[in-house]
Design a protein around this motif. Structure first.
Motif, mmCIF file in Angstrom:
data_model
loop_
_atom_site.group_PDB
_atom_site.id
_atom_site.type_symbol
_atom_site.label_atom_id
_atom_site.label_comp_id
_atom_site.label_asym_id
_atom_site.label_seq_id
_atom_site.Cartn_x
_atom_site.Cartn_y
_atom_site.Cartn_z
ATOM 1 N N SER A 1 4.332 -3.075 -4.770
ATOM 2 C CA SER A 1 5.279 -3.351 -3.807
ATOM 3 C C SER A 1 4.973 -3.746 -2.365
ATOM 4 N N GLY A 2 3.877 -3.142 -1.938
ATOM 5 C CA GLY A 2 3.630 -3.111 -0.289
ATOM 6 C C GLY A 2 4.817 -2.942 0.449
ATOM 7 N N PHE A 3 4.854 -3.836 1.528
ATOM 8 C CA PHE A 3 6.030 -3.867 2.502
ATOM 9 C C PHE A 3 7.119 -4.806 2.195
ATOM 10 N N ASN A 4 6.997 -5.761 1.026
ATOM 11 C CA ASN A 4 7.895 -6.682 0.602
ATOM 12 C C ASN A 4 9.037 -6.053 -0.081
ATOM 13 N N THR A 5 9.805 -5.492 0.584
ATOM 14 C CA THR A 5 10.864 -4.591 0.020
ATOM 15 C C THR A 5 12.531 -4.741 0.706
ATOM 16 N N GLY B 1 13.662 10.390 -7.443
ATOM 17 C CA GLY B 1 13.339 9.081 -7.796
ATOM 18 C C GLY B 1 14.553 8.110 -7.685
ATOM 19 N N ILE B 2 14.067 7.109 -7.283
ATOM 20 C CA ILE B 2 15.092 5.542 -7.390
ATOM 21 C C ILE B 2 14.403 4.252 -7.758
ATOM 22 N N VAL B 3 15.099 3.586 -8.435
ATOM 23 C CA VAL B 3 14.726 2.382 -9.041
ATOM 24 C C VAL B 3 14.067 1.707 -8.022
ATOM 25 N N SER B 4 12.818 1.200 -8.176
ATOM 26 C CA SER B 4 11.911 0.505 -7.483
ATOM 27 C C SER B 4 11.374 1.172 -6.203
ATOM 28 N N GLN B 5 11.489 2.325 -6.076
ATOM 29 C CA GLN B 5 10.979 3.005 -4.975
ATOM 30 C C GLN B 5 9.569 2.934 -4.999
ATOM 31 N N ASN B 6 8.938 2.507 -3.850
ATOM 32 C CA ASN B 6 7.746 2.457 -3.626
ATOM 33 C C ASN B 6 7.177 3.521 -2.864
ATOM 34 N N PHE B 7 5.797 3.532 -2.526
ATOM 35 C CA PHE B 7 5.144 4.578 -1.877
ATOM 36 C C PHE B 7 5.598 4.948 -0.504
ATOM 37 N N LEU C 1 -2.274 -4.363 -1.664
ATOM 38 C CA LEU C 1 -3.012 -3.066 -2.501
ATOM 39 C C LEU C 1 -3.461 -2.031 -1.483
ATOM 40 N N GLU C 2 -4.303 -2.650 -0.430
ATOM 41 C CA GLU C 2 -4.823 -1.623 0.646
ATOM 42 C C GLU C 2 -3.592 -0.942 1.346
ATOM 43 N N ILE C 3 -2.471 -1.486 1.705
ATOM 44 C CA ILE C 3 -1.511 -0.562 2.240
ATOM 45 C C ILE C 3 -0.816 0.377 1.512
ATOM 46 N N ASP C 4 -0.700 0.171 0.121
ATOM 47 C CA ASP C 4 -0.151 1.072 -0.945
ATOM 48 C C ASP C 4 -1.189 2.323 -1.096
#
Length: 230
Positions: free
Chosen positions: A114-118, A77-83, A195-198
């Protein structure tokens, strides 16, 4: 030797020394100071294999899970790690897993934000993943973070000094500020962008785990009650 020639040579030498120093300090930072990189470098460099259990996820599992020494487990795990980055990390290190390994994936309201806004999150993976797996960084950003990352902590220190003066804080202010920050974070997470992307990313990861024969455990970590007020 003419003055112009001396000037050029001196500047070339000084430039070389400066660039070499920045590169050297960046190498030290990446390999010995940055906690994210160190964790993954250890996994790559040490003879770690046949892991029985791992976890993906953000700060909730990064700081919330610690495996006993007698269990062959590893915290990915990493801070703010998304799917998206959960998936890329799993793909990269799946050769370290036992054939019947358990994969823990945290599922919470944060996971679907998160989606892709990273763009800020992308920076965490410059030294861990291949460039093609990092979403938003431009070539120059990637290059500077990869080879001259010592500038990044300097920037953070500068921001802390200029924007957060110690004289602002007192006991009541700290508590009120924490509540305000938590409430603002809750509102951001509740927007559920992409949401759908995640959901699709999670489904792809679960399909991969199933094909590999791993076991999956979905968990929900504790969160502040301010989410019920947002």
């Amino acid at each position: 030797m003419s003055r112009v020639k001396k000037f050029v040579i001196y500047n070339m030498v000084l430039s070389f020394v400066l660039v070499s120093t920045l590169y050297g300090l960046s190498w030290i930072w990446i390999n010995y100071k940055d906690e994210n990189n160190i964790k993954f470098f250890q996994l790559e460099r040490k003879d770690i294999k046949n892991l029985k259990i791992i976890n993906l996820g953000s700060s909730h599992t990064c700081y919330g899970i610690k495996y006993p020494q007698n269990i062959k487990g590893y915290n990915l795990g990493i801070v703010s790690q998304n799917f998206y980055y959960d998936q890329k990390i799993l793909f990269k290190y799946e050769n370290k897993l036992d054939k019947s390994a358990i994969v823990i994936i945290p599922i919470s309201i944060f996971s679907f934000y998160s989606g892709f806004n990273t763009e800020e999150i992308d920076k965490n993976y410059v030294s861990i993943l291949n460039k093609k797996d990092i979403l938003h960084l431009k070539n120059i950003e990637w290059f500077l973070l990869k080879y001259f990352s010592i500038t990044q902590p300097f920037n953070k220190i500068f921001k802390i000094v200029t924007k957060h003066k110690a004289s602002q804080y007192h006991e009541n202010y700290i508590l009120d500020k924490m509540k305000t920050d938590s409430l603002e974070a809750a509102k951001r997470h509740l927007k559920r962008n992409d949401l759908e992307i995640d959901i699709q990313l999670l489904c792809n990861t679960l399909d991969f785990i199933e094909k590999k024969g791993y076991k999956v455990i979905l968990i929900t970590t504790p969160y502040t009650d301010l989410y019920n007020k947002a």
